[in-house]
Design a protein around this motif. Sequence first.
Motif, PDB file in Angstrom:
ATOM      1  N   PHE A 181       0.867  -1.179   0.000  1.00 41.31           N
ATOM      2  CA  PHE A 181       0.000   0.000   0.000  1.00 41.31           C
ATOM      3  C   PHE A 181       0.901   1.225   0.000  1.00 41.31           C
ATOM      4  O   PHE A 181       1.664   1.432   0.944  1.00 41.31           O
ATOM      5  CB  PHE A 181      -0.901   0.000   1.238  1.00 41.31           C
ATOM      6  N   GLY A 182       0.851   2.004  -1.076  1.00 44.70           N
ATOM      7  CA  GLY A 182       1.744   3.148  -1.163  1.00 44.70           C
ATOM      8  C   GLY A 182       1.051   4.389  -1.671  1.00 44.70           C
ATOM      9  O   GLY A 182       0.024   4.324  -2.344  1.00 44.70           O
ATOM     10  N   ASP A 183       1.607   5.524  -1.312  1.00 45.38           N
ATOM     11  CA  ASP A 183       1.173   6.816  -1.829  1.00 45.38           C
ATOM     12  C   ASP A 183       2.360   7.769  -1.768  1.00 45.38           C
ATOM     13  O   ASP A 183       3.499   7.321  -1.576  1.00 45.38           O
ATOM     14  CB  ASP A 183      -0.055   7.351  -1.064  1.00 45.38           C
ATOM     15  N   HIS A 184       2.103   9.062  -1.896  1.00 40.54           N
ATOM     16  CA  HIS A 184       3.187  10.050  -1.923  1.00 40.54           C
ATOM     17  C   HIS A 184       4.025  10.070  -0.642  1.00 40.54           C
ATOM     18  O   HIS A 184       5.143  10.562  -0.631  1.00 40.54           O
ATOM     19  CB  HIS A 184       2.626  11.443  -2.220  1.00 40.54           C
ATOM     20  N   ARG A 185       3.503   9.504   0.444  1.00 40.86           N
ATOM     21  CA  ARG A 185       4.225   9.503   1.725  1.00 40.86           C
ATOM     22  C   ARG A 185       5.190   8.346   1.863  1.00 40.86           C
ATOM     23  O   ARG A 185       6.103   8.379   2.681  1.00 40.86           O
ATOM     24  CB  ARG A 185       3.226   9.444   2.879  1.00 40.86           C
ATOM     25  N   GLY A 186       4.975   7.280   1.084  1.00 43.92           N
ATOM     26  CA  GLY A 186       5.796   6.078   1.203  1.00 43.92           C
ATOM     27  C   GLY A 186       4.951   4.835   1.005  1.00 43.92           C
ATOM     28  O   GLY A 186       4.033   4.829   0.188  1.00 43.92           O
ATOM     29  N   TYR A 187       5.219   3.793   1.765  1.00 38.31           N
ATOM     30  CA  TYR A 187       4.479   2.544   1.602  1.00 38.31           C
ATOM     31  C   TYR A 187       4.358   1.807   2.928  1.00 38.31           C
ATOM     32  O   TYR A 187       5.039   2.110   3.907  1.00 38.31           O
ATOM     33  CB  TYR A 187       5.143   1.635   0.565  1.00 38.31           C
ATOM     34  N   PHE A 188       3.458   0.798   2.913  1.00 36.49           N
ATOM     35  CA  PHE A 188       3.269  -0.114   4.041  1.00 36.49           C
ATOM     36  C   PHE A 188       2.944  -1.476   3.458  1.00 36.49           C
ATOM     37  O   PHE A 188       2.225  -1.590   2.462  1.00 36.49           O
ATOM     38  CB  PHE A 188       2.109   0.343   4.938  1.00 36.49           C
ATOM     39  N   PHE A 189       3.465  -2.538   4.102  1.00 36.52           N
ATOM     40  CA  PHE A 189       3.045  -3.899   3.765  1.00 36.52           C
ATOM     41  C   PHE A 189       3.344  -4.822   4.935  1.00 36.52           C
ATOM     42  O   PHE A 189       4.182  -4.527   5.775  1.00 36.52           O
ATOM     43  CB  PHE A 189       3.721  -4.416   2.480  1.00 36.52           C
ATOM     44  N   GLU A 190       2.604  -5.928   4.985  1.00 33.74           N
ATOM     45  CA  GLU A 190       2.888  -6.991   5.950  1.00 33.74           C
ATOM     46  C   GLU A 190       3.933  -7.900   5.313  1.00 33.74           C
ATOM     47  O   GLU A 190       3.744  -8.350   4.190  1.00 33.74           O
ATOM     48  CB  GLU A 190       1.630  -7.813   6.239  1.00 33.74           C
ATOM     49  N   SER A 191       5.011  -8.171   6.030  1.00 41.47           N
ATOM     50  CA  SER A 191       6.025  -9.072   5.496  1.00 41.47           C
ATOM     51  C   SER A 191       5.830 -10.509   5.983  1.00 41.47           C
ATOM     52  O   SER A 191       6.410 -11.433   5.410  1.00 41.47           O
ATOM     53  CB  SER A 191       7.429  -8.580   5.858  1.00 41.47           C
ATOM     54  N   TRP A 192       5.024 -10.693   7.001  1.00 41.52           N
ATOM     55  CA  TRP A 192       4.779 -12.028   7.555  1.00 41.52           C
ATOM     56  C   TRP A 192       3.470 -12.011   8.301  1.00 41.52           C
ATOM     57  O   TRP A 192       3.186 -11.067   9.047  1.00 41.52           O
ATOM     58  CB  TRP A 192       5.922 -12.428   8.486  1.00 41.52           C
ATOM     59  N   SER A 193       2.655 -13.023   8.087  1.00 43.36           N
ATOM     60  CA  SER A 193       1.421 -13.210   8.835  1.00 43.36           C
ATOM     61  C   SER A 193       1.223 -14.706   9.028  1.00 43.36           C
ATOM     62  O   SER A 193       1.009 -15.438   8.059  1.00 43.36           O
ATOM     63  CB  SER A 193       0.228 -12.624   8.069  1.00 43.36           C
ATOM     64  N   GLU A 194       1.311 -15.156  10.268  1.00 39.29           N
ATOM     65  CA  GLU A 194       1.138 -16.580  10.553  1.00 39.29           C
ATOM     66  C   GLU A 194      -0.198 -17.083  10.007  1.00 39.29           C
ATOM     67  O   GLU A 194      -0.258 -18.140   9.382  1.00 39.29           O
ATOM     68  CB  GLU A 194       1.225 -16.813  12.064  1.00 39.29           C
ATOM     69  N   ARG A 195      -1.244 -16.312  10.203  1.00 40.43           N
ATOM     70  CA  ARG A 195      -2.581 -16.705   9.738  1.00 40.43           C
ATOM     71  C   ARG A 195      -2.633 -16.854   8.220  1.00 40.43           C
ATOM     72  O   ARG A 195      -3.077 -17.878   7.694  1.00 40.43           O
ATOM     73  CB  ARG A 195      -3.602 -15.679  10.204  1.00 40.43           C
ATOM     74  N   ASP A 196      -2.157 -15.846   7.488  1.00 39.72           N
ATOM     75  CA  ASP A 196      -2.248 -15.876   6.027  1.00 39.72           C
ATOM     76  C   ASP A 196      -1.339 -16.944   5.417  1.00 39.72           C
ATOM     77  O   ASP A 196      -1.711 -17.602   4.449  1.00 39.72           O
ATOM     78  CB  ASP A 196      -1.925 -14.505   5.436  1.00 39.72           C
ATOM     79  N   PHE A 197      -0.166 -17.120   5.987  1.00 33.64           N
ATOM     80  CA  PHE A 197       0.727 -18.164   5.480  1.00 33.64           C
ATOM     81  C   PHE A 197       0.111 -19.542   5.745  1.00 33.64           C
ATOM     82  O   PHE A 197       0.168 -20.420   4.880  1.00 33.64           O
ATOM     83  CB  PHE A 197       2.105 -18.045   6.121  1.00 33.64           C
ATOM     84  N   ALA A 198      -0.466 -19.752   6.924  1.00 32.95           N
ATOM     85  CA  ALA A 198      -1.088 -21.041   7.251  1.00 32.95           C
ATOM     86  C   ALA A 198      -2.254 -21.332   6.305  1.00 32.95           C
ATOM     87  O   ALA A 198      -2.436 -22.478   5.876  1.00 32.95           O
ATOM     88  CB  ALA A 198      -1.557 -21.058   8.697  1.00 32.95           C
ATOM     89  N   GLN A 199      -3.027 -20.308   5.948  1.00 31.63           N
ATOM     90  CA  GLN A 199      -4.132 -20.504   4.998  1.00 31.63           C
ATOM     91  C   GLN A 199      -3.622 -20.963   3.637  1.00 31.63           C
ATOM     92  O   GLN A 199      -4.319 -21.641   2.903  1.00 31.63           O
ATOM     93  CB  GLN A 199      -4.947 -19.221   4.847  1.00 31.63           C
ATOM     94  N   ALA A 200      -2.379 -20.596   3.309  1.00 31.02           N
ATOM     95  CA  ALA A 200      -1.761 -21.013   2.047  1.00 31.02           C
ATOM     96  C   ALA A 200      -1.014 -22.340   2.195  1.00 31.02           C
ATOM     97  O   ALA A 200      -0.358 -22.789   1.263  1.00 31.02           O
ATOM     98  CB  ALA A 200      -0.815 -19.928   1.554  1.00 31.02           C
ATOM     99  N   GLY A 201      -1.110 -22.973   3.376  1.00 23.84           N
ATOM    100  CA  GLY A 201      -0.457 -24.254   3.602  1.00 23.84           C
ATOM    101  C   GLY A 201       0.965 -24.166   4.121  1.00 23.84           C
ATOM    102  O   GLY A 201       1.669 -25.170   4.164  1.00 23.84           O
ATOM    103  N   LEU A 202       1.387 -22.971   4.521  1.00 16.94           N
ATOM    104  CA  LEU A 202       2.747 -22.780   5.050  1.00 16.94           C
ATOM    105  C   LEU A 202       2.679 -22.548   6.554  1.00 16.94           C
ATOM    106  O   LEU A 202       2.524 -21.424   7.008  1.00 16.94           O
ATOM    107  CB  LEU A 202       3.426 -21.588   4.360  1.00 16.94           C
ATOM    108  N   SER A 203       2.764 -23.637   7.295  1.00 14.38           N
ATOM    109  CA  SER A 203       2.737 -23.543   8.757  1.00 14.38           C
ATOM    110  C   SER A 203       4.142 -23.765   9.277  1.00 14.38           C
ATOM    111  O   SER A 203       4.657 -24.877   9.254  1.00 14.38           O
ATOM    112  CB  SER A 203       1.793 -24.594   9.337  1.00 14.38           C
ATOM    113  N   MET A 204       4.768 -22.697   9.696  1.00 17.09           N
ATOM    114  CA  MET A 204       6.104 -22.799  10.248  1.00 17.09           C
ATOM    115  C   MET A 204       6.206 -21.899  11.458  1.00 17.09           C
ATOM    116  O   MET A 204       5.429 -20.963  11.603  1.00 17.09           O
ATOM    117  CB  MET A 204       7.175 -22.449   9.204  1.00 17.09           C
ATOM    118  N   ARG A 205       7.153 -22.208  12.307  1.00 16.30           N
ATOM    119  CA  ARG A 205       7.394 -21.406  13.507  1.00 16.30           C
ATOM    120  C   ARG A 205       8.787 -20.827  13.397  1.00 16.30           C
ATOM    121  O   ARG A 205       9.767 -21.567  13.301  1.00 16.30           O
ATOM    122  CB  ARG A 205       7.287 -22.293  14.742  1.00 16.30           C
ATOM    123  N   PHE A 206       8.879 -19.518  13.396  1.00 22.23           N
ATOM    124  CA  PHE A 206      10.175 -18.865  13.309  1.00 22.23           C
ATOM    125  C   PHE A 206      10.709 -18.579  14.710  1.00 22.23           C
ATOM    126  O   PHE A 206       9.961 -18.169  15.589  1.00 22.23           O
ATOM    127  CB  PHE A 206      10.075 -17.566  12.503  1.00 22.23           C
TER     128      PHE A 206
END
Length: 186
Positions: free
Chosen positions: A21-46
Amino acid sequence: MPFTITPCPIEGLFEIVPKVFGDHRGYFFESWSERDFAQAGLSMRFVQDNQSKSVRGVLRGLHFQKKYPQGKLVRCIDGEVFDVAVDIRPGSPTFGRWHGVLLTPERQNQFYIPEGFAHGFLVLSETAVFAYKCTEFYHPEDEGGLMWNDPAIGIEWPDLGMPPSLSDKDTKHASIEALRAELGGN
């Protein structure tokens, strides 16, 4: 989902691109989400985050741990790197095969490398800041490595017009055939 998670040609490897998500001020993003990765079949513990800074031409790798293998979620925060994973899972039909991903902050893409792979990267930009999450703690006594230029693996590293800069340790790694013999064939 705030991520596009794409399987790579070798089972277990994934390229992950976050929704930015970006605009003239810069950007934002999630680099890791346990929930979203698990929904994609990637269940790992860092358990550990690492970061390094390197100059153009530095090649780090190909590294792995023997008894305490690490899965890694890697990304390049600044600069550009060519990141490589080599399958070293005993009995894997793709044992010895490699896959590489160009990691850049413009794409904010990440590369997930599960346990059972050797890992390395080559810095393509003047400098690069490389960050990664690990599924296992680092155990220095458990280190292993493969030759970065083993012809039996055949990694197609980008040509920078200069030899890579390697640590002393990285000049002494074994071949994939020596690893295969150590693992009891394949």
